[in-house]
Scaffold this motif. Structure first.
Motif, PDB file in Angstrom:
ATOM      1  N   PRO A 141      11.611  47.656   6.018  1.00 50.74           N
ATOM      2  CA  PRO A 141      12.337  46.634   6.790  1.00 50.74           C
ATOM      3  C   PRO A 141      12.475  47.041   8.250  1.00 50.74           C
ATOM      4  O   PRO A 141      12.405  48.225   8.591  1.00 50.74           O
ATOM      5  CB  PRO A 141      13.700  46.573   6.101  1.00 50.74           C
ATOM      6  N   GLU A 142      12.684  46.053   9.089  1.00 48.24           N
ATOM      7  CA  GLU A 142      12.778  46.295  10.534  1.00 48.24           C
ATOM      8  C   GLU A 142      14.209  46.544  10.981  1.00 48.24           C
ATOM      9  O   GLU A 142      14.465  46.708  12.164  1.00 48.24           O
ATOM     10  CB  GLU A 142      12.180  45.101  11.288  1.00 48.24           C
ATOM     11  N   TRP A 143      15.136  46.554  10.023  1.00 48.63           N
ATOM     12  CA  TRP A 143      16.532  46.821  10.334  1.00 48.63           C
ATOM     13  C   TRP A 143      17.103  47.660   9.193  1.00 48.63           C
ATOM     14  O   TRP A 143      16.531  47.740   8.107  1.00 48.63           O
ATOM     15  CB  TRP A 143      17.303  45.514  10.508  1.00 48.63           C
ATOM     16  N   PRO A 144      18.239  48.312   9.406  1.00 52.68           N
ATOM     17  CA  PRO A 144      18.801  49.179   8.361  1.00 52.68           C
ATOM     18  C   PRO A 144      19.080  48.424   7.074  1.00 52.68           C
ATOM     19  O   PRO A 144      19.455  47.251   7.095  1.00 52.68           O
ATOM     20  CB  PRO A 144      20.111  49.677   8.990  1.00 52.68           C
ATOM     21  N   GLU A 145      18.898  49.125   5.944  1.00 53.76           N
ATOM     22  CA  GLU A 145      19.127  48.484   4.653  1.00 53.76           C
ATOM     23  C   GLU A 145      20.551  47.944   4.549  1.00 53.76           C
ATOM     24  O   GLU A 145      20.790  46.919   3.903  1.00 53.76           O
ATOM     25  CB  GLU A 145      18.864  49.471   3.517  1.00 53.76           C
ATOM     26  N   SER A 146      21.500  48.596   5.192  1.00 53.75           N
ATOM     27  CA  SER A 146      22.887  48.147   5.137  1.00 53.75           C
ATOM     28  C   SER A 146      23.063  46.762   5.741  1.00 53.75           C
ATOM     29  O   SER A 146      24.047  46.072   5.449  1.00 53.75           O
ATOM     30  CB  SER A 146      23.795  49.144   5.877  1.00 53.75           C
ATOM     31  N   GLU A 147      22.134  46.346   6.591  1.00 58.16           N
ATOM     32  CA  GLU A 147      22.240  45.041   7.240  1.00 58.16           C
ATOM     33  C   GLU A 147      21.502  43.940   6.476  1.00 58.16           C
ATOM     34  O   GLU A 147      21.609  42.768   6.826  1.00 58.16           O
ATOM     35  CB  GLU A 147      21.694  45.123   8.673  1.00 58.16           C
ATOM     36  N   LEU A 148      20.764  44.326   5.439  1.00 54.15           N
ATOM     37  CA  LEU A 148      20.029  43.329   4.673  1.00 54.15           C
ATOM     38  C   LEU A 148      20.984  42.557   3.767  1.00 54.15           C
ATOM     39  O   LEU A 148      21.922  43.114   3.201  1.00 54.15           O
ATOM     40  CB  LEU A 148      18.949  43.995   3.822  1.00 54.15           C
ATOM     41  N   GLN A 149      20.735  41.282   3.628  1.00 47.74           N
ATOM     42  CA  GLN A 149      21.579  40.445   2.793  1.00 47.74           C
ATOM     43  C   GLN A 149      21.378  40.802   1.316  1.00 47.74           C
ATOM     44  O   GLN A 149      20.258  40.950   0.847  1.00 47.74           O
ATOM     45  CB  GLN A 149      21.243  38.971   3.011  1.00 47.74           C
ATOM     46  N   LEU A 150      22.487  40.924   0.600  1.00 51.35           N
ATOM     47  CA  LEU A 150      22.415  41.255  -0.815  1.00 51.35           C
ATOM     48  C   LEU A 150      21.606  40.219  -1.585  1.00 51.35           C
ATOM     49  O   LEU A 150      20.822  40.557  -2.472  1.00 51.35           O
ATOM     50  CB  LEU A 150      23.825  41.357  -1.402  1.00 51.35           C
ATOM     51  N   LYS A 151      21.749  38.952  -1.203  1.00 50.17           N
ATOM     52  CA  LYS A 151      21.025  37.891  -1.906  1.00 50.17           C
ATOM     53  C   LYS A 151      19.514  38.051  -1.732  1.00 50.17           C
ATOM     54  O   LYS A 151      18.742  37.735  -2.647  1.00 50.17           O
ATOM     55  CB  LYS A 151      21.471  36.514  -1.411  1.00 50.17           C
ATOM     56  N   ASP A 152      19.084  38.549  -0.565  1.00 50.40           N
ATOM     57  CA  ASP A 152      17.648  38.745  -0.359  1.00 50.40           C
ATOM     58  C   ASP A 152      17.133  39.936  -1.162  1.00 50.40           C
ATOM     59  O   ASP A 152      15.989  39.924  -1.633  1.00 50.40           O
ATOM     60  CB  ASP A 152      17.357  38.949   1.128  1.00 50.40           C
ATOM     61  N   LYS A 153      17.966  40.963  -1.322  1.00 48.66           N
ATOM     62  CA  LYS A 153      17.557  42.109  -2.139  1.00 48.66           C
ATOM     63  C   LYS A 153      17.361  41.711  -3.592  1.00 48.66           C
ATOM     64  O   LYS A 153      16.592  42.334  -4.317  1.00 48.66           O
ATOM     65  CB  LYS A 153      18.613  43.217  -2.052  1.00 48.66           C
ATOM     66  N   LYS A 154      18.061  40.680  -4.018  1.00 49.31           N
ATOM     67  CA  LYS A 154      18.015  40.263  -5.413  1.00 49.31           C
ATOM     68  C   LYS A 154      17.001  39.157  -5.680  1.00 49.31           C
ATOM     69  O   LYS A 154      16.917  38.655  -6.793  1.00 49.31           O
ATOM     70  CB  LYS A 154      19.409  39.825  -5.866  1.00 49.31           C
ATOM     71  N   LEU A 155      16.250  38.750  -4.664  1.00 47.82           N
ATOM     72  CA  LEU A 155      15.214  37.750  -4.890  1.00 47.82           C
ATOM     73  C   LEU A 155      14.231  38.276  -5.939  1.00 47.82           C
ATOM     74  O   LEU A 155      13.836  39.447  -5.893  1.00 47.82           O
ATOM     75  CB  LEU A 155      14.480  37.430  -3.589  1.00 47.82           C
ATOM     76  N   PRO A 156      13.821  37.434  -6.883  1.00 53.22           N
ATOM     77  CA  PRO A 156      13.003  37.907  -8.012  1.00 53.22           C
ATOM     78  C   PRO A 156      11.531  38.097  -7.666  1.00 53.22           C
ATOM     79  O   PRO A 156      10.664  37.324  -8.075  1.00 53.22           O
ATOM     80  CB  PRO A 156      13.205  36.811  -9.060  1.00 53.22           C
ATOM     81  N   ALA A 157      11.241  39.145  -6.914  1.00 50.81           N
ATOM     82  CA  ALA A 157       9.853  39.478  -6.565  1.00 50.81           C
ATOM     83  C   ALA A 157       9.788  40.937  -6.131  1.00 50.81           C
ATOM     84  O   ALA A 157      10.744  41.461  -5.556  1.00 50.81           O
ATOM     85  CB  ALA A 157       9.326  38.570  -5.462  1.00 50.81           C
ATOM     86  N   LEU A 158       8.643  41.555  -6.390  1.00 48.78           N
ATOM     87  CA  LEU A 158       8.399  42.931  -5.983  1.00 48.78           C
ATOM     88  C   LEU A 158       7.104  43.002  -5.176  1.00 48.78           C
ATOM     89  O   LEU A 158       6.244  42.132  -5.285  1.00 48.78           O
ATOM     90  CB  LEU A 158       8.287  43.844  -7.211  1.00 48.78           C
ATOM     91  N   CYS A 159       6.978  44.069  -4.390  1.00 53.64           N
ATOM     92  CA  CYS A 159       5.785  44.221  -3.555  1.00 53.64           C
ATOM     93  C   CYS A 159       5.480  45.695  -3.382  1.00 53.64           C
ATOM     94  O   CYS A 159       6.326  46.565  -3.577  1.00 53.64           O
ATOM     95  CB  CYS A 159       5.991  43.559  -2.191  1.00 53.64           C
ATOM     96  N   GLY A 160       4.228  45.960  -3.017  1.00 52.92           N
ATOM     97  CA  GLY A 160       3.820  47.331  -2.767  1.00 52.92           C
ATOM     98  C   GLY A 160       2.462  47.393  -2.100  1.00 52.92           C
ATOM     99  O   GLY A 160       1.745  46.393  -2.007  1.00 52.92           O
ATOM    100  N   LEU A 161       2.110  48.591  -1.634  1.00 49.91           N
ATOM    101  CA  LEU A 161       0.838  48.833  -0.968  1.00 49.91           C
ATOM    102  C   LEU A 161       0.266  50.141  -1.497  1.00 49.91           C
ATOM    103  O   LEU A 161       0.925  51.182  -1.451  1.00 49.91           O
ATOM    104  CB  LEU A 161       1.047  48.904   0.555  1.00 49.91           C
ATOM    105  N   GLY A 162      -0.944  50.077  -2.020  1.00 53.00           N
ATOM    106  CA  GLY A 162      -1.607  51.259  -2.538  1.00 53.00           C
ATOM    107  C   GLY A 162      -2.892  51.562  -1.792  1.00 53.00           C
ATOM    108  O   GLY A 162      -3.542  50.647  -1.259  1.00 53.00           O
ATOM    109  N   VAL A 163      -3.273  52.834  -1.751  1.00 58.02           N
ATOM    110  CA  VAL A 163      -4.477  53.274  -1.036  1.00 58.02           C
ATOM    111  C   VAL A 163      -5.443  53.900  -2.039  1.00 58.02           C
ATOM    112  O   VAL A 163      -5.036  54.701  -2.893  1.00 58.02           O
ATOM    113  CB  VAL A 163      -4.115  54.311   0.053  1.00 58.02           C
ATOM    114  N   LYS A 164      -6.705  53.554  -1.929  1.00 59.82           N
ATOM    115  CA  LYS A 164      -7.737  54.151  -2.782  1.00 59.82           C
ATOM    116  C   LYS A 164      -8.046  55.555  -2.285  1.00 59.82           C
ATOM    117  O   LYS A 164      -8.460  55.753  -1.148  1.00 59.82           O
ATOM    118  CB  LYS A 164      -9.003  53.292  -2.755  1.00 59.82           C
ATOM    119  N   PRO A 165      -7.834  56.566  -3.136  1.00 60.06           N
ATOM    120  CA  PRO A 165      -8.060  57.952  -2.675  1.00 60.06           C
ATOM    121  C   PRO A 165      -9.542  58.276  -2.553  1.00 60.06           C
ATOM    122  O   PRO A 165     -10.396  57.592  -3.086  1.00 60.06           O
ATOM    123  CB  PRO A 165      -7.392  58.777  -3.786  1.00 60.06           C
ATOM    124  N   ALA A 166      -9.794  59.368  -1.843  1.00 56.44           N
ATOM    125  CA  ALA A 166     -11.170  59.839  -1.692  1.00 56.44           C
ATOM    126  C   ALA A 166     -11.696  60.324  -3.036  1.00 56.44           C
ATOM    127  O   ALA A 166     -10.943  60.840  -3.854  1.00 56.44           O
ATOM    128  CB  ALA A 166     -11.227  60.957  -0.658  1.00 56.44           C
TER     129      ALA A 166
END
Length: 275
Positions: free
Chosen positions: A250-275
């Motif tokens: 996030p572009e701002w501290p976690e303490s400033e994030l809205q609780l309702k947005d943290k509870k939105l039903p979705a997950l995300c991630g980024l993975g890298v293919k190793p050598a």
């Protein structure tokens, strides 16, 4: 929460082969984002989702913001210069090519979609951008996408490529083998390539809401955290791992994030293919 787009909004020009009687997931998503590239049938279906899951628009907007942050990170810190956006939907403001090329003007982007109105719209919009193309393809056939001559002429398979699967995999049913699709995509890309995934998760109101997709162009398969994490098998997850949308760098501290947005039903991630 009421929809942000009036039912009287202008619809795109119909094309002979475009089905305007069936809700389409790309056009419904456009409606959630406040766009105008949708028809009455899409708005009606999306409104049925919103009636059961009032946070639908917020979820779409939060997902969009995650996409922006991920592309900025890839083009900046990761030094990725090539992007493959699968099931991209309509190119619009702050889409991948704009974000990536703002960080690195040499970045090249290939959008892939199956919906004709998306392809027509995207090709018209991108006609003057030689670093960005729109390719027809179905994610269910990864080999056909990766062997497309226009795609292979546009992207170099000798350099890392970032594959973006943003709110796409939950439209692939288990019997269509989504994990095998992802594996087939990443196996053919060079080391250093990246996979970005965002995916909706089960929550009672969303489970009820997505029933409206049963009559749409694709149905929804909500998945749990372990099921989503499995898409990154063989890849190295970048910090902070698999997290709710607003908690990925996030572009701002976690303490400033809205609780309702943290509870939105979705997950995300980024993975890298190793050598």
């Amino acid at each position: 929460m009421a929809s942000s787009v009036s039912g009287a909004s202008m619809s795109p020009r119909p094309f002979a082969s475009i089905d305007t009687a069936t809700p389409h997931v790309a056009r419904m998503y456009d409606y959630y984002l406040g766009g105008k590239d949708n028809y009455a049938v899409d708005r009606e279906a999306a409104d049925a989702v919103i009636a059961k899951f009032p946070e639908a628009r917020q979820l779409a907007l939060t997902n969009r913001d995650f996409l922006r942050r991920a592309v900025e990170f890839l083009a900046g810190e990761m030094g990725i210069r090539q992007f493959l956006d699968l099931g991209s939907g309509f190119p619009t403001q702050e889409n991948v090519h704009q974000v990536a090329q703002r960080v690195n003007p040499a970045a090249r982007v290939a959008y892939v979609d199956l919906e004709e109105v998306v392809l027509v719209h995207g090709r018209a919009l991108l006609a003057t951008d030689e670093r960005t193309i729109m390719v027809e393809g179905d994610i269910r056939d990864p080999q056909a996408i990766l062997s497309d001559p226009d795609l292979r002429a546009h992207l170099s398979f000798d350099e890392p490529i970032a594959v973006l699967l943003i709110f796409v995999l939950h439209f692939i049913q288990d019997e269509e083998r989504p994990r095998e699709i992802v594996r087939a995509l990443m196996e053919q890309l060079p080391p250093g390539s990246c996979l970005v995934v965002s995916h909706a998760t089960p929550r009672d109101d969303l489970v009820q809401g997505v029933e409206a997709y049963d009559k749409a162009s694709s149905q929804v398969a909500l998945r749990t955290e372990p099921e989503i994490l499995a898409f990154f098998d063989g890849l190295e997850l970048v910090d902070p791992g698999l997290v709710p949308l607003v908690l990925w760098r996030p572009e701002w501290p976690e303490s400033e994030l809205q609780l309702k947005d943290k509870k939105l039903p979705a997950l995300c991630g980024l993975g890298v293919k190793p050598a």
